[in-house]
Design an enzyme around this catalytic site. Sequence first.
Site, PDB file in Angstrom:
ATOM      1  N   GLY A 170      38.215  42.022  40.530  1.00 48.73           N
ATOM      2  CA  GLY A 170      38.042  41.651  41.817  1.00 48.73           C
ATOM      3  C   GLY A 170      37.099  40.616  42.081  1.00 48.73           C
ATOM      4  N   HIS A 171      37.080  39.670  41.210  1.00 48.11           N
ATOM      5  CA  HIS A 171      35.877  38.604  41.327  1.00 48.11           C
ATOM      6  C   HIS A 171      36.478  37.296  40.645  1.00 48.11           C
ATOM      7  CE1 HIS A 171      34.962  40.458  37.369  1.00 48.11           C
ATOM      8  NE2 HIS A 171      34.847  39.387  37.035  1.00 48.11           N
ATOM      9  N   ALA A 172      35.752  36.205  40.672  1.00 45.60           N
ATOM     10  CA  ALA A 172      35.825  35.014  40.131  1.00 45.60           C
ATOM     11  C   ALA A 172      34.712  34.549  39.387  1.00 45.60           C
ATOM     12  CB  ALA A 172      36.267  34.024  40.990  1.00 45.60           C
TER      13      ALA A 172
END
Length: 146
Positions: free
Chosen positions: A52-54
Amino acid sequence: MSFSVEECRFIELPQFADRRGNLSFVQEGDVPFDFRRLYYLYDVPFGVERAGHAHKDLHQLFFAFAGSYELHLDDGLNTRTVVINQPNRPFYVCPHIWRVVNNFTSGAVCAVLASETYSESDYLRTYDSFLEFLREIGKPIKSDLA
């Protein structure tokens, strides 16, 4: 440089099989980046999402050492979902890609080779900050094209 989900891909690693089982390996030159860290996820409860991130700069190679899981990718314009389920067929994820990992089977082990050591400053922790980062580097996103 701007990356896309199309650049994310499976990497075929050598597999040596005989009556004793299978052996695969990854070494320098087998992947499109130099690696500096290995981490792994295991005992992930059913229904839980990870990631749930980049990342701004980090390259990663996702393995399923046991079981399987899904990897959902988003580059601001396109999305893609892949199932990671073969130990000798990891999946490369380039920077600038939002990722969510979920649908872990019982006993699944997700191992990740990373191009850098951990750095909190490389993370884009919210989807809005990810989209803002893409705008800042000049990459078009869906909401700008509507």
